[in-house]
Design a protein around this motif. Structure first.
Motif, short mmCIF file in Angstrom:
data_model
loop_
_atom_site.label_atom_id
_atom_site.label_comp_id
_atom_site.label_asym_id
_atom_site.label_seq_id
_atom_site.Cartn_x
_atom_site.Cartn_y
_atom_site.Cartn_z
N CYS A 44 -84.39 -11.22 -5.96
CA CYS A 44 -83.57 -10.04 -5.64
C CYS A 44 -82.31 -9.95 -6.49
CB CYS A 44 -83.18 -10.05 -4.17
SG CYS A 44 -84.57 -9.96 -3.02
N LEU A 46 -79.35 -10.96 -5.94
CA LEU A 46 -78.14 -11.17 -5.15
C LEU A 46 -78.55 -11.32 -3.69
CD1 LEU A 46 -75.02 -11.22 -5.63
CD2 LEU A 46 -75.00 -8.81 -5.00
N TYR A 47 -77.93 -12.27 -2.98
CA TYR A 47 -78.36 -12.60 -1.62
C TYR A 47 -77.18 -12.62 -0.66
CZ TYR A 47 -82.45 -13.94 -4.25
OH TYR A 47 -83.54 -13.91 -5.09
N ASP A 48 -77.40 -12.05 0.52
CA ASP A 48 -76.40 -12.02 1.57
C ASP A 48 -76.55 -13.29 2.41
OD1 ASP A 48 -74.72 -11.57 3.70
OD2 ASP A 48 -75.57 -9.60 4.23
N VAL A 85 -69.03 -12.76 -7.61
CA VAL A 85 -69.80 -11.73 -6.91
C VAL A 85 -69.28 -11.52 -5.49
CG1 VAL A 85 -71.86 -12.19 -8.28
CG2 VAL A 85 -71.59 -13.32 -6.05
N LEU A 93 -71.79 -13.54 -0.41
CA LEU A 93 -72.92 -13.28 -1.30
C LEU A 93 -73.18 -14.48 -2.19
CD1 LEU A 93 -72.04 -9.65 -2.42
CD2 LEU A 93 -73.66 -10.33 -0.64
N PRO A 95 -75.21 -15.37 -5.85
CA PRO A 95 -75.94 -14.80 -6.99
C PRO A 95 -77.22 -15.56 -7.29
CG PRO A 95 -74.08 -16.12 -7.76
CD PRO A 95 -74.02 -16.14 -6.25
N GLN A 99 -78.11 -12.95 -11.91
CA GLN A 99 -76.68 -12.71 -11.95
C GLN A 99 -75.96 -13.78 -12.76
OE1 GLN A 99 -74.43 -10.49 -10.73
NE2 GLN A 99 -75.85 -9.04 -9.82
N ALA A 127 -79.22 -4.64 -7.69
CA ALA A 127 -78.26 -5.71 -7.95
C ALA A 127 -77.84 -5.77 -9.42
CB ALA A 127 -78.85 -7.05 -7.53
#
Length: 278
Positions: A44, A46-48, A85, A93, A95, A99, A127
Motif C-alpha cells: 500500500c 503507507l500504513y496506519d 510521513v 503512520l 512508510p 515511501q 500514497a
C-alpha cells in the motif's frame, strides 16, 4: 505463510529491511550515475498504525516504537525517514518500502512500483501520488523480468512477497536465475520470513546452485532459541551488494539487534556470504 504488509507494518522485520534498504541505496548513490529502483511487491505504500489490521497484531510496539525509544545515532536516518510521513510527535503512520525509496530519489533516479492486489494498488497510487513513481498492477515475477535490464546502467530490484503461495520460493528462485542472465551486475534484495529452519536451509542450497557469484545473507533471529512453528524473524538475500554497503553493515546490524531484542532475549543479526566473498 501469509505475510500481508498491513498486519505487520512497523514490526522488527520492517525495521531491519528498511534500515538496510536505505543504507544500500545510499551506498549506490556514492556514484552520480542514475539508478532504477524497482519494487515488485510494493503493498500500500503507507500504513496506519492505528488501523484494525495493525492493531490486531500490535507488532509495531516491538519494532519501530522500540527503535524510537532507542538513542543510537546509527538509526537516526531510519527514524528521520519514518518521521517524515508523520505530523507531530506521535507515530501514526508507517512508510512502506515505496515511501522509503521515494525519499531517496535524486533527480536522475527512477522508481517503478508494482502491486497486483486490487485494493492495495489503489491505496498505493494514492500514497504515491505526489512522487514521480510509476505504478503497475501486474504479476510480480512477470514485471521483474520485463523491467530488466533497465534503461539506467545500475539499479535495485526489491522482492518482498507475502509468501501466500506454497511455490513462492520456487518462483523467486526461477525468476532470479532468469533475471541474473538478463542483468548480471544488478542488485537484487529478496526479503523472507524465518520460520522453518530445515526448509530455509533447502532454499539456501537451491540458491547456491544458481551459480550467482555474490549473494549476501542477512538474518535477524529474534529469539535466542528457535520457537517451534512460529515466526522467528526475517532475512534478506542481497545479490551484488556494493562494497560501501557491506563495510557499513557490522555497526548498523549491532545497533538494530540491540534496539529490537525482545525482553529476555539477546537476539541475533547475522551477516554471511551465501555465495561469493568470505
Amino acid at each position: 505463510m501469509n505475510y500481508r504488509h498491513a498486519f505487520h507494518a512497523g514490526n522488527s522485520a520492517d525495521v531491519v529491511k528498511h534500515a538496510l534498504l536505505i543504507t544500500l541505496v545510499q551506498a549506490l548513490q556514492h556514484k552520480p550515475g542514475a539508478l532504477t529502483l524497482i519494487d515488485t511487491h510494493a503493498g500500500c505504500g503507507l500504513y496506519d498504525l492505528g488501523s484494525g489490521q495493525a492493531q490486531r497484531t500490535g507488532e509495531a510496539a516491538q519494532g519501530v516504537l522500540q527503535v524510537f525509544a532507542d538513542g543510537n545515532p546509527l538509526l537516526d536516518t531510519y527514524r528521520a525517514a519514518v518521521r517524515s510521513v508523520n505530523v507531530g510527535p506521535a507515530l501514526q503512520l508507517y512508510p512502506g518500502s515505496p515511501q522509503f525509496l521515494a525519499q531517496l530519489l535524486r533527480p536522475q533516479d527512477v522508481l517503478v512500483l508494482n502491486e497486483k492486489h486490487p485494493e492495495d494498488v489503489t491505496a498505493l497510487r494514492i500514497a504515491m501520488r505526489t512522487t514521480p513513481a510509476a505504478v503497475h498492477a501486474r504479476d510480480a515475477y512477470e514485471l521483474w523480468l520485463a523491467m530488466l535490464p533497465p534503461r539506467t546502467a545500475r539499479g535495485v530490484v526489491v522482492v518482498d512477497p507475502p509468501y501466500e503461495q506454497t511455490d513462492e520460493r520456487a518462483r523467486i528462485t526461477a525468476t532470479l536465475a532468469a533475471a541474473y542472465r538478463k542483468w548480471a551486475h544488478g542488485v537484487t534484495v529478496i526479503w523472507y520470513p524465518l520460520k522453518d529452519r530445515a526448509a530455509h536451509g533447502r532454499w539456501q542450497e537451491q540458491l547456491r546452485k544458481l551459480g550467482i557469484p555474490k549473494i549476501l545473507s542477512v538474518e535477524h533471529w529474534l529469539y535466542d532459541d528457535d520457537q517451534a512453528g512460529i515466526y522467528n524473524g526475517a532475512g534478506l538475500f542481497i545479490v551484488n551488494p556494493p562494497y560501501a554497503f557491506t563495510q557499513a553493515l557490522p555497526p548498523l546490524l549491532e545497533a538494530l539487534r540491540a534496539a529490537l531484542a525482545p525482553e529476555g532475549h539477546r537476539g541475533r543479526l547475522t551477516c554471511e556470504w551465501l555465495s561469493g566473498e568470505r
